[in-house]
Design a protein around this motif. Structure first.
Motif, mmCIF file in Angstrom:
data_model
loop_
_atom_site.group_PDB
_atom_site.id
_atom_site.type_symbol
_atom_site.label_atom_id
_atom_site.label_comp_id
_atom_site.label_asym_id
_atom_site.label_seq_id
_atom_site.Cartn_x
_atom_site.Cartn_y
_atom_site.Cartn_z
ATOM 1 N N GLY A 140 0.820 -1.200 0.000
ATOM 2 C CA GLY A 140 0.000 0.000 0.000
ATOM 3 C C GLY A 140 0.855 1.251 0.000
ATOM 4 N N SER A 141 1.769 1.327 -0.940
ATOM 5 C CA SER A 141 2.730 2.431 -0.959
ATOM 6 C C SER A 141 2.132 3.748 -1.438
ATOM 7 C CB SER A 141 3.936 2.068 -1.833
ATOM 8 O OG SER A 141 3.523 1.806 -3.156
ATOM 9 N N GLY A 142 0.951 3.700 -2.052
ATOM 10 C CA GLY A 142 0.288 4.931 -2.484
ATOM 11 C C GLY A 142 0.985 5.644 -3.633
ATOM 12 N N GLU A 143 1.750 4.911 -4.418
ATOM 13 C CA GLU A 143 2.458 5.489 -5.555
ATOM 14 C C GLU A 143 1.439 6.032 -6.553
ATOM 15 O OE1 GLU A 143 5.545 3.922 -8.983
ATOM 16 O OE2 GLU A 143 5.060 2.627 -7.302
ATOM 17 N N ARG A 144 1.696 7.216 -7.086
ATOM 18 C CA ARG A 144 0.774 7.841 -8.030
ATOM 19 C C ARG A 144 1.286 7.677 -9.456
ATOM 20 N NH1 ARG A 144 -3.804 8.257 -5.634
ATOM 21 N NH2 ARG A 144 -4.489 9.829 -7.082
ATOM 22 N N TYR A 145 0.455 7.177 -10.330
ATOM 23 C CA TYR A 145 0.771 7.107 -11.743
ATOM 24 C C TYR A 145 -0.530 7.057 -12.514
ATOM 25 C CZ TYR A 145 0.646 2.186 -10.294
ATOM 26 O OH TYR A 145 0.300 0.996 -9.725
ATOM 27 N N GLU A 146 -0.441 7.364 -13.784
ATOM 28 C CA GLU A 146 -1.633 7.505 -14.611
ATOM 29 C C GLU A 146 -2.002 6.192 -15.304
ATOM 30 O OE1 GLU A 146 -3.570 10.142 -14.441
ATOM 31 O OE2 GLU A 146 -2.120 10.904 -12.991
ATOM 32 N N LEU A 147 -3.051 6.253 -16.093
ATOM 33 C CA LEU A 147 -3.608 5.075 -16.743
ATOM 34 C C LEU A 147 -2.564 4.305 -17.549
ATOM 35 C CD1 LEU A 147 -6.079 3.334 -17.413
ATOM 36 C CD2 LEU A 147 -6.501 4.849 -19.353
ATOM 37 N N GLU A 148 -1.746 5.005 -18.332
ATOM 38 C CA GLU A 148 -0.767 4.317 -19.179
ATOM 39 C C GLU A 148 0.186 3.472 -18.346
ATOM 40 O OE1 GLU A 148 -1.322 7.704 -19.374
ATOM 41 O OE2 GLU A 148 -2.632 7.577 -21.122
ATOM 42 N N ASP A 149 0.646 4.011 -17.224
ATOM 43 C CA ASP A 149 1.546 3.257 -16.349
ATOM 44 C C ASP A 149 0.814 2.102 -15.668
ATOM 45 O OD1 ASP A 149 3.814 4.780 -16.881
ATOM 46 O OD2 ASP A 149 3.311 6.242 -15.340
ATOM 47 N N PHE A 150 -0.404 2.366 -15.220
ATOM 48 C CA PHE A 150 -1.203 1.325 -14.569
ATOM 49 C C PHE A 150 -1.403 0.154 -15.529
ATOM 50 C CE2 PHE A 150 -5.168 -0.534 -12.920
ATOM 51 C CZ PHE A 150 -4.915 -0.537 -11.552
ATOM 52 N N VAL A 151 -1.835 0.466 -16.745
ATOM 53 C CA VAL A 151 -2.072 -0.559 -17.765
ATOM 54 C C VAL A 151 -0.763 -1.233 -18.161
ATOM 55 C CG1 VAL A 151 -2.796 -0.903 -20.174
ATOM 56 C CG2 VAL A 151 -4.195 0.474 -18.626
ATOM 57 N N ARG A 193 1.947 -1.707 -16.439
ATOM 58 C CA ARG A 193 2.401 -2.628 -15.390
ATOM 59 C C ARG A 193 1.606 -3.932 -15.432
ATOM 60 N NH1 ARG A 193 4.215 0.982 -10.224
ATOM 61 N NH2 ARG A 193 5.121 2.678 -11.427
ATOM 62 N N ILE A 194 0.308 -3.822 -15.624
ATOM 63 C CA ILE A 194 -0.531 -5.019 -15.725
ATOM 64 C C ILE A 194 -0.149 -5.823 -16.959
ATOM 65 C CG2 ILE A 194 -2.895 -5.845 -16.107
ATOM 66 C CD1 ILE A 194 -3.770 -3.369 -14.363
ATOM 67 N N ALA A 195 0.032 -5.129 -18.076
ATOM 68 C CA ALA A 195 0.388 -5.810 -19.328
ATOM 69 C C ALA A 195 1.706 -6.570 -19.178
ATOM 70 C CB ALA A 195 0.486 -4.788 -20.469
ATOM 71 N N ARG A 196 2.708 -5.945 -18.572
ATOM 72 C CA ARG A 196 3.994 -6.626 -18.381
ATOM 73 C C ARG A 196 3.857 -7.827 -17.451
ATOM 74 N NH1 ARG A 196 5.471 -1.388 -18.581
ATOM 75 N NH2 ARG A 196 5.511 -1.095 -16.331
ATOM 76 N N ARG A 197 3.133 -7.651 -16.365
ATOM 77 C CA ARG A 197 2.996 -8.740 -15.394
ATOM 78 C C ARG A 197 2.208 -9.924 -15.945
ATOM 79 N NH1 ARG A 197 2.378 -4.356 -10.730
ATOM 80 N NH2 ARG A 197 4.460 -4.640 -9.833
ATOM 81 N N ALA A 198 1.241 -9.659 -16.802
ATOM 82 C CA ALA A 198 0.383 -10.728 -17.323
ATOM 83 C C ALA A 198 0.729 -11.092 -18.765
ATOM 84 C CB ALA A 198 -1.077 -10.315 -17.224
ATOM 85 N N ASP A 199 1.781 -10.492 -19.307
ATOM 86 C CA ASP A 199 2.205 -10.760 -20.680
ATOM 87 C C ASP A 199 1.061 -10.526 -21.666
ATOM 88 O OD1 ASP A 199 4.048 -11.391 -22.653
ATOM 89 O OD2 ASP A 199 3.549 -13.531 -22.604
ATOM 90 N N LEU A 200 0.515 -9.292 -21.619
ATOM 91 C CA LEU A 200 -0.612 -8.896 -22.460
ATOM 92 C C LEU A 200 -0.255 -7.665 -23.266
ATOM 93 C CD1 LEU A 200 -3.386 -9.019 -19.700
ATOM 94 C CD2 LEU A 200 -2.968 -10.756 -21.459
ATOM 95 N N THR A 201 -1.035 -7.409 -24.309
ATOM 96 C CA THR A 201 -0.945 -6.116 -24.981
ATOM 97 C C THR A 201 -1.678 -5.099 -24.109
ATOM 98 O OG1 THR A 201 -3.015 -6.397 -26.195
ATOM 99 C CG2 THR A 201 -0.981 -7.242 -27.251
ATOM 100 N N ASP A 202 -1.431 -3.828 -24.348
ATOM 101 C CA ASP A 202 -2.119 -2.802 -23.566
ATOM 102 C C ASP A 202 -3.643 -2.883 -23.706
ATOM 103 O OD1 ASP A 202 0.300 -1.963 -22.569
ATOM 104 O OD2 ASP A 202 0.282 -0.009 -23.569
ATOM 105 N N PRO A 203 -4.185 -3.049 -24.940
ATOM 106 C CA PRO A 203 -5.647 -3.167 -25.044
ATOM 107 C C PRO A 203 -6.207 -4.372 -24.276
ATOM 108 C CG PRO A 203 -4.731 -2.625 -27.180
ATOM 109 C CD PRO A 203 -3.564 -2.942 -26.274
ATOM 110 N N GLU A 204 -5.493 -5.496 -24.318
ATOM 111 C CA GLU A 204 -5.929 -6.665 -23.544
ATOM 112 C C GLU A 204 -5.893 -6.356 -22.054
ATOM 113 O OE1 GLU A 204 -4.401 -10.456 -26.227
ATOM 114 O OE2 GLU A 204 -2.946 -9.393 -24.962
ATOM 115 N N ALA A 205 -4.842 -5.663 -21.625
ATOM 116 C CA ALA A 205 -4.700 -5.325 -20.204
ATOM 117 C C ALA A 205 -5.826 -4.403 -19.742
ATOM 118 C CB ALA A 205 -3.337 -4.687 -19.941
ATOM 119 N N VAL A 206 -6.191 -3.428 -20.566
ATOM 120 C CA VAL A 206 -7.287 -2.519 -20.211
ATOM 121 C C VAL A 206 -8.580 -3.303 -20.041
ATOM 122 C CG1 VAL A 206 -8.770 -0.654 -21.071
ATOM 123 C CG2 VAL A 206 -6.292 -0.455 -21.258
#
Length: 124
Positions: free
Chosen positions: A60-71, A73-86
């Motif tokens: 719960g570090s409260g790091e601030r980042y926008e949609l592109e970074d959020f997506v 990070r998910i895409a990298r962790r799940a090995d997805l394209t950005d649209p798939e991650a969204v």
């Protein structure tokens, strides 16, 4: 955990449960970096242990980042394209919102605004 993963699998139209589990872990780990320790603990107690553990690494570090970074990070962790991650992140967040007693306001409030709208549109 199997019930939530199965809901994610069906809602995201995934063939394999492991794909749903992978994206659930990716979303929760990314969320754990964004929310407060209190919000992480509030959500974690409502989840099965296998998923709740994902809220602890970021602490719960409260790091601030926008949609592109959020997506991203998910895409990298799940090995997805950005649209798939969204799409899949929206499904995971919607399922969590429906299957937990409530997604704490502080969890919802830290999501990037475009992602909140996406989740709301998928829920409709």
């Amino acid at each position: 955990m199997n019930e939530i993963v199965e809901l994610i699998r069906r809602r995201a139209c995934l063939a394999e449960s492991r794909d749903a589990e992978q994206v659930a872990h990716a979303v929760l780990r990314t969320l754990s970096e964004r929310i407060s320790p209190e919000a992480a603990a509030s959500l974690a107690v409502q989840l099965p242990p296998g998923l709740a553990d994902d809220l602890r690494p970021g602490g719960g570090s409260g790091e601030r980042y926008e949609l592109e970074d959020f997506v991203g990070r998910i895409a990298r962790r799940a090995d997805l394209t950005d649209p798939e991650a969204v799409h899949r992140a929206g499904v995971v967040l919607d399922v969590l919102g429906r299957e937990t007693v409530q997604v704490a306001d502080e969890v919802w409030d830290v999501l990037p605004e475009p992602l909140r709208h996406l989740v709301g549109a998928q829920a409709a």
